[in-house]
Design a protein around this motif. Sequence first.
Motif, PDB file in Angstrom:
ATOM      1  N   ALA A 112      65.086  68.669  28.331  1.00 22.88           N
ATOM      2  CA  ALA A 112      64.777  68.891  26.919  1.00 22.88           C
ATOM      3  C   ALA A 112      64.626  70.367  26.534  1.00 22.88           C
ATOM      4  CB  ALA A 112      63.529  68.101  26.530  1.00 22.88           C
ATOM      5  N   PRO A 113      63.810  71.170  27.222  1.00 23.00           N
ATOM      6  CA  PRO A 113      63.659  72.566  26.789  1.00 23.00           C
ATOM      7  C   PRO A 113      64.929  73.385  26.972  1.00 23.00           C
ATOM      8  CG  PRO A 113      62.481  72.196  28.852  1.00 23.00           C
ATOM      9  CD  PRO A 113      62.904  70.848  28.348  1.00 23.00           C
ATOM     10  N   VAL A 114      65.697  73.080  28.005  1.00 22.12           N
ATOM     11  CA  VAL A 114      66.935  73.830  28.235  1.00 22.12           C
ATOM     12  C   VAL A 114      67.961  73.499  27.159  1.00 22.12           C
ATOM     13  CG1 VAL A 114      68.833  74.240  29.853  1.00 22.12           C
ATOM     14  CG2 VAL A 114      66.513  73.902  30.718  1.00 22.12           C
ATOM     15  N   LEU A 115      68.104  72.215  26.852  1.00 21.36           N
ATOM     16  CA  LEU A 115      69.062  71.801  25.833  1.00 21.36           C
ATOM     17  C   LEU A 115      68.653  72.314  24.453  1.00 21.36           C
ATOM     18  CD1 LEU A 115      69.740  68.146  27.022  1.00 21.36           C
ATOM     19  CD2 LEU A 115      71.217  70.143  27.293  1.00 21.36           C
ATOM     20  N   ARG A 116      67.374  72.304  24.176  1.00 21.09           N
ATOM     21  CA  ARG A 116      66.892  72.820  22.890  1.00 21.09           C
ATOM     22  C   ARG A 116      67.219  74.311  22.773  1.00 21.09           C
ATOM     23  NH1 ARG A 116      62.890  71.405  19.112  1.00 21.09           N
ATOM     24  NH2 ARG A 116      62.007  73.207  18.034  1.00 21.09           N
ATOM     25  N   ASP A 117      66.998  75.051  23.848  1.00 20.80           N
ATOM     26  CA  ASP A 117      67.300  76.484  23.843  1.00 20.80           C
ATOM     27  C   ASP A 117      68.794  76.718  23.649  1.00 20.80           C
ATOM     28  OD1 ASP A 117      67.070  79.207  24.102  1.00 20.80           O
ATOM     29  OD2 ASP A 117      66.642  79.197  26.251  1.00 20.80           O
ATOM     30  N   LEU A 118      69.610  75.924  24.338  1.00 24.46           N
ATOM     31  CA  LEU A 118      71.055  76.087  24.231  1.00 24.46           C
ATOM     32  C   LEU A 118      71.546  75.775  22.827  1.00 24.46           C
ATOM     33  CD1 LEU A 118      73.658  76.708  25.780  1.00 24.46           C
ATOM     34  CD2 LEU A 118      73.758  74.291  26.434  1.00 24.46           C
ATOM     35  N   VAL A 119      71.070  74.685  22.255  1.00 24.47           N
ATOM     36  CA  VAL A 119      71.481  74.295  20.902  1.00 24.47           C
ATOM     37  C   VAL A 119      71.050  75.335  19.873  1.00 24.47           C
ATOM     38  CG1 VAL A 119      70.996  72.613  19.066  1.00 24.47           C
ATOM     39  CG2 VAL A 119      71.652  71.828  21.350  1.00 24.47           C
TER      40      VAL A 119
END
Length: 307
Positions: free
Chosen positions: A176-183
Motif C-alpha cells: 500500500a505505501p509503495v503503490l501510493r507513493d508511485l501513483v
Amino acid sequence: MGGLLTFGETMGLVAADGIGPLGHAKSFSFGIGGAESNVAIGVARLGGEATWLGRVGPDATGALIASRVAASGVRTLAVTDESFTGLMVRHRRSGEFAQVDYHRSGSAGSRLSPADIPAHEVTNAAILHVTGITPALSESARAAVFQSVETARAAGVTVSVDVNYRAKLWSRFDAAPVLRDLVSRADVVFASPEEAALFASGDTPEALAELGPAEVIVKDGGRGCVALIEGKRFQQPALPVTVVDPVGAGDAFVAGYLADRLAGASPEDRLVTAIATGAFAVTVPGDCEGAPTRDELAFLKGDDVRR
C-alpha cells in the motif's frame, strides 16, 4: 520525442491446455508473459513506437523472450544476467477461474537495478510506463522504478502507472505505501476498483485523482471502465465477446489507451480503443499473442469474416 518506454520482468509461461485440475492436464503450451512487455507488444501492434527493457537469463527461455518481443515490433533491450529466467505455470481450474504459480525468486528479472535503465532512454521517450509488479520483485528493482520515474518527471516525460497488485509477491500492508507513493508521482494511472481501495480513500477515479495524477482510469472487467481525465468524467461500457482466456486483458486495455495517447487521440477515443483491445485479447489464448492490429479491431464491429 520518442514513443513508449517500459521495463520489467518477462517470464516463460507454461500453460496447461484445456480446463481442469493441473494434475489431469494432458498437454501444455509454452510462451512468454510479462505485464510490461505485453503493453509494449500491444502498442507496437497498434502502430506505436515501443521499447521494452529487462533482464533475462543465459538460457533458452531468455533467448525466446528477447526474440519474440523483438519479433513483435518492439525495440528490445534485453540484458543477459547470470541467473535463470523466471517461469510461471498457469492452469484453468474451471471455466471461470485461472491459477498462476510463479517461480521467480532470485530470477534474472528480479535483479533489475537503476544502472540498467539509461537516463537517455527515459528522457527521449514520450511515455514511461511502469507497473506495481516491479517494485515488489526486489529492492534494486524498486529503486529502478522510482529512479526512472523521477528522471522522467524532471524531463517532462509523461509517467504512466498500472497498479497491477500481485498478492503472491507482497502483502497488502507492504504494498500500500509503495503503490501510493508511485501513483502520486504519475500523470496517468490505471487500476481496478480493488487495487484503488488498497491505498486511496476509495475505489473511484476521483479517489485516485486526489493523489495527483491528471488521468485516472479504473478498469472494471466486464463492467467496462470509468475515467477522470483532466477533471472530466468518462464512462465506457465493455463489449460483449466470448471469453476464451481472460489473462492479459488488462495489459491490452492499457496498450490501447497509451497507443491512442501517443497518436494524439481524444480521451473518448482512447477509452474506446482500450475497451476494444481488452475485449479482443480475451478472445485469444495467451498473455500477448492476441494483441490486435487496428485493422483486426474491425472484427469486434461485426465483420467476423475477412475476405
